[in-house]
Design an enzyme around this catalytic site. Structure first.
Site, PDB file in Angstrom:
ATOM      1  N   MET A  73       0.843  -1.196   0.000  1.00  0.00           N
ATOM      2  CA  MET A  73       0.000   0.000   0.000  1.00  0.00           C
ATOM      3  C   MET A  73       0.881   1.250   0.000  1.00  0.00           C
ATOM      4  SD  MET A  73      -3.429  -0.892   2.017  1.00  0.00           S
ATOM      5  CE  MET A  73      -2.887  -0.530   3.670  1.00  0.00           C
TER       6      MET A  73
ATOM      7  N   HIS B  46       9.166  -3.609   3.455  1.00  0.00           N
ATOM      8  CA  HIS B  46       8.752  -3.833   2.063  1.00  0.00           C
ATOM      9  C   HIS B  46       9.973  -4.185   1.194  1.00  0.00           C
ATOM     10  CE1 HIS B  46       5.615  -0.779   3.406  1.00  0.00           C
ATOM     11  NE2 HIS B  46       4.857  -1.788   3.013  1.00  0.00           N
TER      12      HIS B  46
HETATM   13  P1  AMP Z   1       1.440  -2.949   3.466  1.00  0.00           P
HETATM   14  O1  AMP Z   1       2.022  -1.919   2.558  1.00  0.00           O
HETATM   15  O2  AMP Z   1       1.374  -2.529   4.899  1.00  0.00           O
HETATM   16  O3  AMP Z   1       0.153  -3.533   2.946  1.00  0.00           O
HETATM   17  O4  AMP Z   1       2.481  -4.150   3.465  1.00  0.00           O
HETATM   18  C1  AMP Z   1       2.865  -4.770   2.264  1.00  0.00           C
HETATM   19  C2  AMP Z   1       3.628  -6.029   2.591  1.00  0.00           C
HETATM   20  O5  AMP Z   1       4.790  -5.719   3.361  1.00  0.00           O
HETATM   21  C3  AMP Z   1       2.797  -7.019   3.433  1.00  0.00           C
HETATM   22  O6  AMP Z   1       3.017  -8.330   2.941  1.00  0.00           O
HETATM   23  C4  AMP Z   1       3.359  -6.830   4.812  1.00  0.00           C
HETATM   24  O7  AMP Z   1       3.230  -7.974   5.624  1.00  0.00           O
HETATM   25  C5  AMP Z   1       4.822  -6.557   4.497  1.00  0.00           C
HETATM   26  N1  AMP Z   1       5.453  -5.875   5.635  1.00  0.00           N
HETATM   27  C6  AMP Z   1       5.027  -4.751   6.255  1.00  0.00           C
HETATM   28  N2  AMP Z   1       5.834  -4.458   7.298  1.00  0.00           N
HETATM   29  C7  AMP Z   1       6.787  -5.430   7.343  1.00  0.00           C
HETATM   30  C8  AMP Z   1       7.910  -5.695   8.187  1.00  0.00           C
HETATM   31  N3  AMP Z   1       8.212  -4.904   9.206  1.00  0.00           N
HETATM   32  N4  AMP Z   1       8.658  -6.781   7.921  1.00  0.00           N
HETATM   33  C9  AMP Z   1       8.352  -7.609   6.885  1.00  0.00           C
HETATM   34  N5  AMP Z   1       7.315  -7.410   6.052  1.00  0.00           N
HETATM   35  C10 AMP Z   1       6.540  -6.334   6.265  1.00  0.00           C
END
Ligand code: AMP
Length: 284
Positions: A21, A28
């Protein structure tokens, strides 16, 4: 996007997708690095998905940093970034949603009704548009990736879901786009989540297997920090996400905590790494 992926597949490229997102951070980028090491074409998507936000959650307030995100993705060697408009993904008269039964109602799904319906729907749409061989998700959102795995299996999707470890700040706070909402005092208090999990981890290493005891450790550690207010602290089976009485099979310790208006989640996976499951536990 469909043309780009068709071309890549026609050239026998291995396509990896990282759905995000935006408001990108090193969590990420760790997914991108993993994809780069396993795929010959790496596509990322940036889409703040309106259907996964509840009416009381601030879709409008979600951080949007497109220019900086594209710079980071370019530097990380991503081949293309898919940034659709909401009207492209959900045109007028959009009607179809995906619901992964039972796994979606509890924990995050109970606090955020409809959240996982929105997540599953948009991820399926991204899979259909981009047709990746591999899709990369963070274990930070443990219930989310479990639901996506289940959907992929149930709907016979030709995508391999890859789960990547949680990336943390040096003080243990899991990286999250929502950390940007924290004021300095809340940011300092937010380390309580990781501290709580570390205390439970220490207890497990010392032989504690009783879920109630571990839950008490988590609750007390969060209660110790006045700016934190606990949403839930649960010990669940890593497959079903049902609460367990004792740690015997792979489990998650799950935490959701409010700091002011901001809600943070964190978790720790407890797995058995050897045949003698109860004796040898690895904490990830
Ligand atoms: P989001 O942009 O929050 O929807 O996250 C996109 C992807 O990044 C999702 O698969 C999350 O689980 C992963 N993600 C977010 N924060 C972390 C983190 N601290 N460590 C590993 N993966 C992450």
């Amino acid at each position: 996007m469909k043309e780009a992926t068709r071309l890549a597949r026609a050239e026998n490229q291995i396509v990896g997708l990282i759905p995000t997102m935006g408001a990108l951070h090193d969590g990420h980028l760790s997914l991108i690095r993993r994809a780069k090491s396993e795929c010959s074409k790496v596509f990322a998507s940036i889409f703040v998905n309106p259907t996964q936000f509840g009416p009381k959650e601030d879709f409008a307030r979600y951080p949007r940093t497109l220019e900086a995100d594209v710079e980071k993705l370019t530097a990380a060697g991503v081949d293309a970034v898919f940034v659709p408009d909401a009207a492209e993904i959900y045109p007028a008269n959009y009607r179809t949603y995906v619901n992964v039964d039972s796994l979606s109602d509890r924990l995050e799904g109970r606090t955020r009704p409809g959240h996982f319906r929105g997540v599953a729907t948009v991820v399926l749409k991204l899979f259909q548009i981009i047709q990746p061989h591999f899709a990369y998700f963070g274990r930070k959102d443990a219930q989310q990736v479990r639901i996506i795995e289940q959907m992929t299996r149930d709907l016979n999707l030709d995508v391999e879901v890859v789960v990547c470890p949680i990336v943390r700040e040096s003080d243990g706070l899991a990286l999250s786009s929502c950390n940007a909402y924290l004021n300095p005092r809340e940011r300092a208090a937010a380390t309580a989540l990781h501290r709580a999990l570390a205390q439970a981890q220490a207890a497990i290493c010392n032989g504690t297997r009783d879920a109630l005891q571990l839950q008490t450790i988590l609750r007390e550690a969060i209660a110790h920090e006045p700016l934190c207010s606990l949403d839930y602290a649960e010990i669940v089976d890593a497959e079903t996400f049902e609460p367990v009485v004792r740690i015997a099979r792979p489990c998650y310790l799950l935490l959701a905590v409010f700091l002011g208006r901001t809600r943070l989640i964190d978790n720790m996976l407890v797995t058995s790494s050897a045949s003698d499951r109860d004796e040898l536990l690895t904490l990830l």
